[in-house]
Design a protein around this motif. Structure first.
Motif, PDB file in Angstrom:
ATOM      1  N   ASP A 129       0.516   4.249   0.654  1.00 29.75           N
ATOM      2  CA  ASP A 129       0.259   5.029   1.855  1.00 29.75           C
ATOM      3  C   ASP A 129      -0.967   4.465   2.565  1.00 29.75           C
ATOM      4  O   ASP A 129      -2.069   4.482   2.027  1.00 29.75           O
ATOM      5  CB  ASP A 129       0.046   6.499   1.469  1.00 29.75           C
ATOM      6  CG  ASP A 129      -0.166   7.415   2.656  1.00 29.75           C
ATOM      7  OD1 ASP A 129      -0.339   6.930   3.793  1.00 29.75           O
ATOM      8  OD2 ASP A 129      -0.168   8.640   2.441  1.00 29.75           O
ATOM      9  N   GLY A 130      -0.783   3.956   3.773  1.00 30.49           N
ATOM     10  CA  GLY A 130      -1.866   3.353   4.529  1.00 30.49           C
ATOM     11  C   GLY A 130      -2.880   4.336   5.064  1.00 30.49           C
ATOM     12  O   GLY A 130      -3.938   3.941   5.542  1.00 30.49           O
ATOM     13  N   ASP A 131      -2.585   5.631   5.005  1.00 32.56           N
ATOM     14  CA  ASP A 131      -3.496   6.656   5.518  1.00 32.56           C
ATOM     15  C   ASP A 131      -4.292   7.348   4.426  1.00 32.56           C
ATOM     16  O   ASP A 131      -5.120   8.198   4.702  1.00 32.56           O
ATOM     17  CB  ASP A 131      -2.703   7.736   6.281  1.00 32.56           C
ATOM     18  CG  ASP A 131      -2.049   7.206   7.533  1.00 32.56           C
ATOM     19  OD1 ASP A 131      -2.573   6.243   8.117  1.00 32.56           O
ATOM     20  OD2 ASP A 131      -1.005   7.752   7.926  1.00 32.56           O
ATOM     21  N   CYS A 132      -4.036   7.012   3.174  1.00 33.57           N
ATOM     22  CA  CYS A 132      -4.587   7.754   2.043  1.00 33.57           C
ATOM     23  C   CYS A 132      -5.820   7.061   1.452  1.00 33.57           C
ATOM     24  O   CYS A 132      -5.740   5.906   1.028  1.00 33.57           O
ATOM     25  CB  CYS A 132      -3.499   7.904   0.985  1.00 33.57           C
ATOM     26  SG  CYS A 132      -4.053   8.623  -0.555  1.00 33.57           S
ATOM     27  N   ALA A 133      -6.927   7.779   1.396  1.00 27.30           N
ATOM     28  CA  ALA A 133      -8.159   7.216   0.839  1.00 27.30           C
ATOM     29  C   ALA A 133      -8.009   6.903  -0.656  1.00 27.30           C
ATOM     30  O   ALA A 133      -8.534   5.900  -1.140  1.00 27.30           O
ATOM     31  CB  ALA A 133      -9.318   8.180   1.056  1.00 27.30           C
ATOM     32  N   LEU A 134      -7.277   7.728  -1.390  1.00 29.65           N
ATOM     33  CA  LEU A 134      -7.028   7.454  -2.804  1.00 29.65           C
ATOM     34  C   LEU A 134      -6.255   6.143  -2.959  1.00 29.65           C
ATOM     35  O   LEU A 134      -6.578   5.324  -3.826  1.00 29.65           O
ATOM     36  CB  LEU A 134      -6.254   8.607  -3.451  1.00 29.65           C
ATOM     37  CG  LEU A 134      -5.795   8.397  -4.902  1.00 29.65           C
ATOM     38  CD1 LEU A 134      -7.000   8.204  -5.822  1.00 29.65           C
ATOM     39  CD2 LEU A 134      -4.940   9.564  -5.360  1.00 29.65           C
ATOM     40  N   CYS A 135      -5.267   5.938  -2.124  1.00 29.95           N
ATOM     41  CA  CYS A 135      -4.474   4.701  -2.183  1.00 29.95           C
ATOM     42  C   CYS A 135      -5.334   3.478  -1.868  1.00 29.95           C
ATOM     43  O   CYS A 135      -5.168   2.423  -2.475  1.00 29.95           O
ATOM     44  CB  CYS A 135      -3.300   4.770  -1.222  1.00 29.95           C
ATOM     45  SG  CYS A 135      -2.157   6.118  -1.617  1.00 29.95           S
ATOM     46  N   HIS A 136      -6.252   3.616  -0.925  1.00 29.63           N
ATOM     47  CA  HIS A 136      -7.161   2.510  -0.604  1.00 29.63           C
ATOM     48  C   HIS A 136      -8.025   2.172  -1.818  1.00 29.63           C
ATOM     49  O   HIS A 136      -8.231   0.998  -2.138  1.00 29.63           O
ATOM     50  CB  HIS A 136      -8.061   2.867   0.581  1.00 29.63           C
ATOM     51  CG  HIS A 136      -7.305   3.125   1.835  1.00 29.63           C
ATOM     52  ND1 HIS A 136      -7.868   3.748   2.913  1.00 29.63           N
ATOM     53  CD2 HIS A 136      -6.031   2.861   2.195  1.00 29.63           C
ATOM     54  CE1 HIS A 136      -6.977   3.861   3.875  1.00 29.63           C
ATOM     55  NE2 HIS A 136      -5.858   3.335   3.459  1.00 29.63           N
ATOM     56  N   GLY A 137      -8.530   3.198  -2.485  1.00 27.77           N
ATOM     57  CA  GLY A 137      -9.340   2.981  -3.678  1.00 27.77           C
ATOM     58  C   GLY A 137      -8.543   2.334  -4.802  1.00 27.77           C
ATOM     59  O   GLY A 137      -9.025   1.429  -5.481  1.00 27.77           O
ATOM     60  N   MET A 138      -7.302   2.796  -4.988  1.00 26.02           N
ATOM     61  CA  MET A 138      -6.459   2.198  -6.030  1.00 26.02           C
ATOM     62  C   MET A 138      -6.139   0.742  -5.693  1.00 26.02           C
ATOM     63  O   MET A 138      -6.068  -0.102  -6.588  1.00 26.02           O
ATOM     64  CB  MET A 138      -5.166   3.007  -6.186  1.00 26.02           C
ATOM     65  CG  MET A 138      -5.391   4.365  -6.787  1.00 26.02           C
ATOM     66  SD  MET A 138      -3.905   5.377  -7.074  1.00 26.02           S
ATOM     67  CE  MET A 138      -2.708   4.777  -5.932  1.00 26.02           C
TER      68      MET A 138
END
Length: 172
Positions: free
Chosen positions: A22-31
């Motif tokens: 998910d390009g909008d998710c901060a958790l996904c960016h961290g992962m």
């Protein structure tokens, strides 16, 4: 089932795995940052689920293009989602992280229940980004061409509405 064959879409196996997040998710960016730092062999190429290439890959794989609540891992001729995707990513990282793959013995419905619980509340717990941070998180060499999604469609519509508003005249 969490896996589907990709053999019909590909003539030969890719030299890397594709990770859609998910390009909008901060958790996904961290992962994504976490995985990239521990993937010295550059086994993964990354794209946002919302990006043009992400949408095409989802469609080609027979998954909904509205798919946002799960990471998707495409390896060779298989597709993994949710906890299966996360565990398979950990399995291919450097260090001791592959040991966590032992969690695969937990029945998939139990693993995915926990995954879905986190996914359901991820924006509230970790935040949502106005723009996709994945390019800076992963580095440009880790992205599939066209895999960057600069904010969600919702964000673009809201920005257009504000720009057209009489309270926010456009600068000359």
């Amino acid at each position: 089932m969490a896996m589907k064959r990709l053999a019909e879409q590909q003539d030969k196996p890719l030299p890397y795995s594709i990770l859609l997040v998910d390009g909008d998710c901060a958790l996904c960016h961290g992962m994504t940052r976490f995985a990239v730092r521990r993937d010295r062999a550059v086994r993964f190429r990354i794209a946002a689920l919302q990006s043009d290439i992400g949408q095409k890959l989802l469609k080609d794989a027979g998954l909904s293009v509205q798919h946002r609540s799960s990471m998707v891992l495409m390896e060779q001729d298989r597709i993994y989602v949710k906890s299966s995707a996360a565990l398979r990513v950990l399995r291919r990282l450097d260090g001791l992280w592959p040991l966590l793959y032992a969690g695969i013995v937990i029945p998939c419905p139990v693993r995915d229940f926990g995954y879905d619980l986190i996914a359901r509340f991820r924006y509230r717990l970790f935040g949502q980004s106005d723009i996709c941070m994945l390019p800076s998180a992963a580095g440009p060499d880790r992205f599939l061409p066209g895999g960057e999604q600069m904010g969600s469609d919702r964000d673009a519509r809201e920005k257009d509405d504000v720009e057209r508003s009489p309270l926010h005249p456009k600068p000359d």
